[in-house]
Design a protein around this motif. Structure first.
Motif, mmCIF file in Angstrom:
data_model
loop_
_atom_site.group_PDB
_atom_site.id
_atom_site.type_symbol
_atom_site.label_atom_id
_atom_site.label_comp_id
_atom_site.label_asym_id
_atom_site.label_seq_id
_atom_site.Cartn_x
_atom_site.Cartn_y
_atom_site.Cartn_z
ATOM 1 N N GLU A 58 -31.989 18.798 -81.771
ATOM 2 C CA GLU A 58 -31.825 17.250 -82.482
ATOM 3 C C GLU A 58 -32.311 16.704 -80.886
ATOM 4 O O GLU A 58 -31.580 14.916 -80.817
ATOM 5 C CB GLU A 58 -30.247 17.037 -83.582
ATOM 6 N N SER A 59 -32.790 16.948 -80.122
ATOM 7 C CA SER A 59 -32.522 16.161 -78.688
ATOM 8 C C SER A 59 -33.473 16.660 -78.319
ATOM 9 O O SER A 59 -35.209 16.178 -78.605
ATOM 10 C CB SER A 59 -31.281 15.947 -77.986
ATOM 11 N N TYR A 60 -33.736 17.752 -77.398
ATOM 12 C CA TYR A 60 -34.777 18.104 -76.448
ATOM 13 C C TYR A 60 -35.803 19.024 -76.792
ATOM 14 O O TYR A 60 -37.104 18.861 -76.688
ATOM 15 C CB TYR A 60 -33.844 18.770 -75.100
ATOM 16 N N LEU A 61 -35.468 18.953 -78.223
ATOM 17 C CA LEU A 61 -36.663 19.407 -79.218
ATOM 18 C C LEU A 61 -37.659 18.759 -79.828
ATOM 19 O O LEU A 61 -38.341 19.132 -80.847
ATOM 20 C CB LEU A 61 -36.429 21.600 -79.836
ATOM 21 N N LYS A 62 -37.008 17.536 -79.984
ATOM 22 C CA LYS A 62 -37.153 16.415 -81.376
ATOM 23 C C LYS A 62 -38.635 15.495 -80.850
ATOM 24 O O LYS A 62 -38.596 14.886 -79.734
ATOM 25 C CB LYS A 62 -35.781 15.534 -81.616
ATOM 26 N N MET A 63 -39.322 16.783 -81.259
ATOM 27 C CA MET A 63 -40.838 15.732 -80.349
ATOM 28 C C MET A 63 -40.966 14.142 -80.975
ATOM 29 O O MET A 63 -41.050 13.511 -80.214
ATOM 30 C CB MET A 63 -41.672 16.216 -80.947
ATOM 31 N N SER A 64 -40.273 13.938 -81.877
ATOM 32 C CA SER A 64 -40.794 12.561 -81.868
ATOM 33 C C SER A 64 -40.249 11.264 -81.631
ATOM 34 O O SER A 64 -39.974 10.324 -80.704
ATOM 35 C CB SER A 64 -40.154 11.910 -83.169
ATOM 36 N N ASN A 65 -38.274 11.982 -80.777
ATOM 37 C CA ASN A 65 -37.978 11.240 -80.033
ATOM 38 C C ASN A 65 -38.221 11.432 -78.743
ATOM 39 O O ASN A 65 -37.674 9.832 -78.026
ATOM 40 C CB ASN A 65 -36.218 11.510 -79.991
ATOM 41 N N ILE A 66 -39.137 12.064 -78.093
ATOM 42 C CA ILE A 66 -39.335 11.948 -76.818
ATOM 43 C C ILE A 66 -39.948 11.367 -76.396
ATOM 44 O O ILE A 66 -40.913 10.254 -75.793
ATOM 45 C CB ILE A 66 -39.862 13.155 -76.634
ATOM 46 N N ILE A 67 -41.562 11.306 -77.629
ATOM 47 C CA ILE A 67 -42.921 10.800 -78.138
ATOM 48 C C ILE A 67 -42.394 8.851 -77.437
ATOM 49 O O ILE A 67 -42.404 8.618 -77.471
ATOM 50 C CB ILE A 67 -43.259 10.854 -78.583
ATOM 51 N N SER A 68 -41.324 8.712 -78.425
ATOM 52 C CA SER A 68 -40.845 7.123 -78.852
ATOM 53 C C SER A 68 -40.221 6.693 -77.691
ATOM 54 O O SER A 68 -40.409 6.010 -76.993
ATOM 55 C CB SER A 68 -39.849 7.326 -79.875
ATOM 56 N N ALA A 69 -39.563 7.817 -76.759
ATOM 57 C CA ALA A 69 -39.098 7.409 -75.267
ATOM 58 C C ALA A 69 -39.927 7.300 -74.433
ATOM 59 O O ALA A 69 -40.390 6.192 -73.286
ATOM 60 C CB ALA A 69 -38.069 7.953 -75.092
ATOM 61 N N ALA A 70 -41.031 7.771 -74.579
ATOM 62 C CA ALA A 70 -42.351 7.334 -73.293
ATOM 63 C C ALA A 70 -43.019 6.096 -74.027
ATOM 64 O O ALA A 70 -43.480 5.208 -73.122
ATOM 65 C CB ALA A 70 -43.316 8.402 -74.103
ATOM 66 N N GLU A 71 -43.555 6.587 -75.448
ATOM 67 C CA GLU A 71 -43.801 4.846 -75.607
ATOM 68 C C GLU A 71 -42.493 3.211 -75.307
ATOM 69 O O GLU A 71 -43.695 2.882 -75.046
ATOM 70 C CB GLU A 71 -44.618 5.086 -77.051
ATOM 71 N N ILE A 72 -41.035 4.044 -75.223
ATOM 72 C CA ILE A 72 -40.800 2.542 -74.883
ATOM 73 C C ILE A 72 -40.853 1.804 -73.631
ATOM 74 O O ILE A 72 -39.901 1.066 -73.254
ATOM 75 C CB ILE A 72 -39.369 2.445 -75.908
ATOM 76 N N THR A 73 -41.097 3.195 -72.539
ATOM 77 C CA THR A 73 -40.741 3.082 -71.102
ATOM 78 C C THR A 73 -42.176 3.134 -71.070
ATOM 79 O O THR A 73 -42.484 2.943 -68.992
ATOM 80 C CB THR A 73 -39.853 3.939 -70.828
ATOM 81 N N ASN A 74 -43.480 3.291 -71.134
ATOM 82 C CA ASN A 74 -44.688 2.545 -70.749
ATOM 83 C C ASN A 74 -44.669 4.091 -69.566
ATOM 84 O O ASN A 74 -45.098 3.496 -69.124
ATOM 85 C CB ASN A 74 -44.789 1.547 -70.353
ATOM 86 N N ALA A 75 -44.169 4.840 -69.821
ATOM 87 C CA ALA A 75 -44.531 6.327 -69.464
ATOM 88 C C ALA A 75 -46.163 6.503 -70.075
ATOM 89 O O ALA A 75 -46.613 6.635 -71.178
ATOM 90 C CB ALA A 75 -43.850 7.691 -69.530
#
Length: 445
Positions: A58-75
């Protein structure tokens, strides 16, 4: 060059990546589960995003959450570290679809080398020595009997999607084959959702020696020599060293050339490790390729003066490698310090660290994310630190490790420090006379 990199990992490897990024002038984003809110990687990143509860799924393997984090921080790039999603082809492709650079192998590359049966077929085609055994997946038990007879006992059954020793069974005689087949498939299905098996000849008195490689986007690769990872427990590495005490100049050249051949044949991009089994006659056989940075990469960095994380980032940004191979100038040893009780069959020991004193001095390196007051969560791998010593000779590196282990104080939880201290005094280790079977006879005093 990238402006901002999100590190899709935790603990010491996340902190390790953050340090190199900072030196390169690249902003960083840490992601963390609620269990890791107090981890140092969260504190030292430029930004941090909580991606879920303690469970990895539900965290480090949750691809959608990680991609979302990258998008909202403009990584504009993601570094996956090791473990978790670092060798996940779907995640690599997902990053590409969202125009975020995955600092690692492409999805196609991971597909090609992540499945062990496919990887072996690919390496055979490249001309890299492979262990005799099945040609790809074993169809059924009838096929399993046939392959075992053709290969010759003893044999090793392996899960095609395996890792960490799961789905592996050594079979010494024909009457044991059925039980091994059934139990290996059952374990593989439970661990990986896949019960495909393949078979290899069991290499007796084997050493596990891996070659570090770097490949760029122009099809060029180089190697950075070997690491000996033979001291293992249940196929999990405990300590590593470079150069290997078993290595000769001729063997190093042969294995290095084979690893570069493997990387260039598949046009490998990024840092990777080609792993071999080496028998007592110094014949070597391809075992697998890890398409990511390894836990034990610091010992290579220390003996060739080379920042592997920096090189990963440069290659991902399209910078060509020099193309030259690197050879060890010194000797380095790494001990993995785990929160485990070596006197209780290495039982995991999560909890709060009450006292933490790290050793220091010339030739000492510690990669860790813990500190006094840190709560080790029970949800993840038990490794809490890596202690690396580097010296002019192997004997000096061992003596330095003994001194460093004596100085290393971690209280509040059980750790593997006492195990490593005893290992450094073991006559077979001191002489370099060890194989992957070493731990079968090791007894804590």
């Amino acid at each position: 060059m990238f402006k901002k990199i999100l590190i899709a990992n935790r603990g010491e490897i996340a902190l390790r990546v953050i340090r190199t990024c900072r030196e390169m002038g690249i902003k960083t984003v840490a992601v963390y589960s609620t269990a890791d809110a107090e981890s140092l990687h969260v504190r030292f990143a430029d930004e941090a995003v909580c991606i879920g509860p303690p469970q990895s799924s539900e965290s480090y393997l949750k691809m959608s959450n990680i991609i979302s984090a990258a998008e909202i921080t403009n990584a504009d790039a993601i570094h996956p570290g090791y473990g978790f999603l670092s060798e996940n082809a779907k995640f690599s492709k997902l990053c590409e679809e969202h125009h975020i650079k995955f600092i690692g192998a492409t999805g196609e590359m991971i597909d090609k080398m992540g499945d062990k049966a496919n990887a072996k077929a690919t390496m055979k085609a490249a001309g890299v020595p492979c262990v005799p055994g099945s040609e790809g997946i074993i169809l059924d038990f009838k096929d399993c009997i046939k392959v075992a007879l053709e290969t010759g006992y003893p044999v090793m059954l392996k899960a095609s999607a395996g890792g960490g020793g799961k789905g592996m069974r050594a079979v010494w005689k024909a009457e044991d084959l059925k039980d091994a087949w059934d139990s290996a498939r059952q374990e593989s299905k439970a661990a990986f959702g896949n019960d495909d098996m393949y078979m290899e000849k069991l290499i007796e008195e084997p050493r596990h020696i891996e070659i570090q490689v770097i490949g760029d986007s122009f099809g060029k690769a180089c190697h950075l020599s070997e690491r000996d990872c033979s001291v293992q427990r249940r196929h999990q590495k405990l300590t590593e060293e470079t150069p290997s005490p078993f290595m000769t100049d001729v063997l190093r050249e042969k294995m290095g050339n084979a690893a570069v051949l493997a990387a260039e044949f598949i046009k490998y991009e990024g840092a990777g490790t080609v792993e071999f089994l080496v028998d007592k006659h110094r014949n070597f056989f391809f075992m697998e390729m890890n398409t990511r940075i390894q836990v034990e990469h610091p010992i290579t960095e220390e003996v060739v003066n080379y920042d592997l994380i920096r090189e990963q980032i440069l290659v991902a940004a399209g910078v060509p490698i020099s193309g030259k191979n690197y050879y060890p100038k010194m000797h380095a040893i790494e001990c993995r310090i785990n929160a485990e009780d070596p006197y209780a069959n290495f039982r995991p020991a999560p909890g709060k660290i009450t006292t933490f004193h790290a050793p220091g001095g010339h030739g000492i390196r510690i990669d860790t994310h813990v500190y006094a007051g840190y709560m080790i969560p029970p949800n993840y791998d038990s490794m809490i630190a890596k202690l690396i010593t580097t010296a002019q000779t192997r004997e000096e590196a061992i003596n330095k490790m003994k001194r460093a282990l004596d100085e290393f104080v971690i209280e509040g939880v059980k750790t593997t420090i006492p195990f490593h201290r005893q290992l450094m005094d073991h006559p077979d280790y001191i002489s370099g006379n060890y194989t992957t079977k070493f731990m079968e006879d090791f007894v804590m005093k």
